[in-house]
Write an enzyme that holds these catalytic residues in place. Structure first.
Site, PDB file in Angstrom:
ATOM      1  N   LEU A   1       0.690  -1.108   0.456  1.00 17.12           N
ATOM      2  CA  LEU A   1       0.097  -0.063  -0.663  1.00 17.12           C
ATOM      3  C   LEU A   1       0.442   1.040   0.027  1.00 17.12           C
ATOM      4  CD1 LEU A   1      -2.568  -1.537   2.391  1.00 17.12           C
ATOM      5  CD2 LEU A   1      -2.561  -1.564  -0.009  1.00 17.12           C
ATOM      6  N   HIS A   2       0.484   2.466  -0.753  1.00 14.98           N
ATOM      7  CA  HIS A   2       1.316   3.411  -0.879  1.00 14.98           C
ATOM      8  C   HIS A   2       0.167   4.692  -0.429  1.00 14.98           C
ATOM      9  CE1 HIS A   2      -0.668   3.296  -5.052  1.00 14.98           C
ATOM     10  NE2 HIS A   2      -0.137   2.216  -4.973  1.00 14.98           N
TER      11      HIS A   2
ATOM     12  N   HIS B   1      -3.354   3.956  -2.592  1.00 16.63           N
ATOM     13  CA  HIS B   1      -4.520   3.728  -1.593  1.00 16.63           C
ATOM     14  C   HIS B   1      -5.070   3.581  -0.684  1.00 16.63           C
ATOM     15  CE1 HIS B   1      -1.756   0.250  -3.483  1.00 16.63           C
ATOM     16  NE2 HIS B   1      -2.442   0.203  -3.476  1.00 16.63           N
TER      17      HIS B   1
ATOM     18  N   GLN C   1      -5.147 -12.914 -12.440  1.00 22.10           N
ATOM     19  CA  GLN C   1      -4.945 -11.860 -13.010  1.00 22.10           C
ATOM     20  C   GLN C   1      -3.653 -11.290 -14.213  1.00 22.10           C
ATOM     21  OE1 GLN C   1      -6.029  -9.346  -9.937  1.00 22.10           O
ATOM     22  NE2 GLN C   1      -4.613  -7.985 -11.021  1.00 22.10           N
TER      23      GLN C   1
ATOM     24  N   GLY D   1      -8.960   3.040  -7.981  1.00 25.86           N
ATOM     25  CA  GLY D   1      -8.133   4.625  -8.595  1.00 25.86           C
ATOM     26  C   GLY D   1      -8.380   4.495 -10.209  1.00 25.86           C
TER      27      GLY D   1
ATOM     28  N   GLN E   1      -9.465  -0.915 -15.706  1.00 26.86           N
ATOM     29  CA  GLN E   1      -9.374  -2.230 -14.564  1.00 26.86           C
ATOM     30  C   GLN E   1     -11.617  -1.025 -14.279  1.00 26.86           C
ATOM     31  OE1 GLN E   1      -7.677  -3.954 -11.698  1.00 26.86           O
ATOM     32  NE2 GLN E   1      -8.399  -1.950 -10.814  1.00 26.86           N
TER      33      GLN E   1
ATOM     34  N   VAL F   1      -2.956   9.987  -7.771  1.00 29.73           N
ATOM     35  CA  VAL F   1      -2.680   9.827  -6.802  1.00 29.73           C
ATOM     36  C   VAL F   1      -0.624   9.935  -7.010  1.00 29.73           C
ATOM     37  CG1 VAL F   1      -1.350  10.418  -4.494  1.00 29.73           C
ATOM     38  CG2 VAL F   1      -4.089   9.782  -4.548  1.00 29.73           C
TER      39      VAL F   1
HETATM   40  O1  PAF Z   1      -5.856  -2.910  -9.174  1.00 32.78           O
HETATM   41  C1  PAF Z   1      -6.077  -4.195  -8.211  1.00 32.78           C
HETATM   42  O2  PAF Z   1      -4.798  -3.846  -7.163  1.00 32.78           O
HETATM   43  C2  PAF Z   1      -5.933  -5.318  -8.659  1.00 32.78           C
HETATM   44  O3  PAF Z   1      -6.647  -4.893  -9.491  1.00 32.78           O
HETATM   45  C3  PAF Z   1      -7.067  -5.421  -7.669  1.00 32.78           C
HETATM   46  C4  PAF Z   1      -8.564  -4.445  -8.529  1.00 32.78           C
HETATM   47  C5  PAF Z   1      -7.501  -5.738  -6.281  1.00 32.78           C
HETATM   48  C6  PAF Z   1      -8.334  -6.888  -7.780  1.00 32.78           C
HETATM   49  O4  PAF Z   1      -7.301  -7.984  -8.044  1.00 32.78           O
END
Ligand code: PAF
Length: 286
Positions: free
Chosen positions: A35-36, A39, A63, A156, A162, A185
């Protein structure tokens, strides 16, 4: 109040049931950890809008492509917990891949139910070089929505494709959740925050910086009346550092996601490039 780390779905569901019985609103911030400040801004918005906040920390194997950075993706749950404590997060949901996808993780993709977003949304921009990526994202996000029964989920805008795909999934599958987009950010010098920035050498970081500079240049020209995307593209290319390996720079209507020739209000200008071995994305909305 301290943040609780929950690894099991059944355990999280017990908390959720309790919260629902008390009519608390639940905010979900889905993340892959490391996390930064980007987030942190999502978490702050969630904290302000909701009674209870769940941050999911899960590096989602489905993914990532076979040649991508799944193994080296930064994992730092202790730092993540410290930040979540500071920001008043109620629960970090940090499941294992087995917890999410069952025994053997079912990661050969032959016996797992997938969400397949519309072809026209995945066969472009990042989806072109990351086959199957958005199926994996949509699948895990739907699972997280179902497990947490969140009322709001915070995403974000940096991952614009996405975000668009998730909004489309919520609409198409009639999900009872509100998606809250949150601004990008940036570091003081303009670099968009990303967990992958930690991979960059000093030199690669300086090349990457030209991505936000190029986007700003497009915005300046557009604000000055230039709408022809070829002209805007040329000006961006003249600014981008020659050491970057540009994957795409595209102009899309952010209401329909269609490619456009003339920029207008709510045009997404999205860029992806490799700086050294690190693939980065950034964008701006005109
Ligand atoms: O954006 C992300 O960090 C990822 O794609 C997510 C939405 C947490 C799904 O794994």
């Amino acid at each position: 109040m301290s943040t609780v780390i929950v690894n099991k779905i059944y355990e999280l569901k017990k908390h959720i049931k309790d919260w629902k019985n008390n009519n608390y609103t639940i905010g979900l911030v889905p993340t892959m950890g490391a996390l930064h400040k980007g987030h942190a801004s999502l978490i702050k918005e969630a904290r302000e809008a909701c009674d209870k906040v769940v941050v999911s920390v899960f590096v989602n194997p489905i993914q990532f492509g076979p040649n991508e950075d799944f193994d080296k993706y930064p994992r730092q749950i202790d730092n993540d917990k410290a930040l979540c404590e500071e920001l008043g997060v109620d629960i970090i949901f940090a499941p294992s891949a087995e917890e999410m996808y069952g025994k053997n993780n079912r990661l050969n993709n032959t016996d797992l139910t997938f969400v397949c977003p519309p072809y026209n949304l995945v066969d472009c921009l990042c989806g072109k070089s990351r086959q199957g990526h958005f199926d994996g994202v949509a699948t895990v996000v739907l699972k997280l929505f179902n497990i947490t029964k969140a009322d709001f989920a915070f995403f974000g805008q940096k991952d614009a494709q996405q975000l668009y795909i998730i909004k489309t999934m919520v609409r198409d599958l009639n999900l009872d959740i509100k998606i809250v987009p949150c601004s990008i950010v940036r570091e003081n010098d303009g670099l968009a925050l990303s967990s992958r920035n930690t991979y960059l050498s000093k030199e690669e970081r300086s090349w990457a910086l030209s991505m936000s500079k190029a986007l700003n240049q497009i915005k300046t020209l557009y604000d000055g009346g230039v709408t022809d995307t070829n002209v805007l593209l040329d000006s961006a290319i003249s600014i981008l550092n020659k050491n970057l390996d540009i994957e795409y720079i595209e102009f899309r209507d952010f209401d329909t996601f269609e490619k456009i020739d003339n920029a207008k209000t709510n045009t997404l200008v999205a860029i992806a490039a490799k700086s050294g071995k690190t693939r980065l994305i950034d964008n701006i909305i005109l």
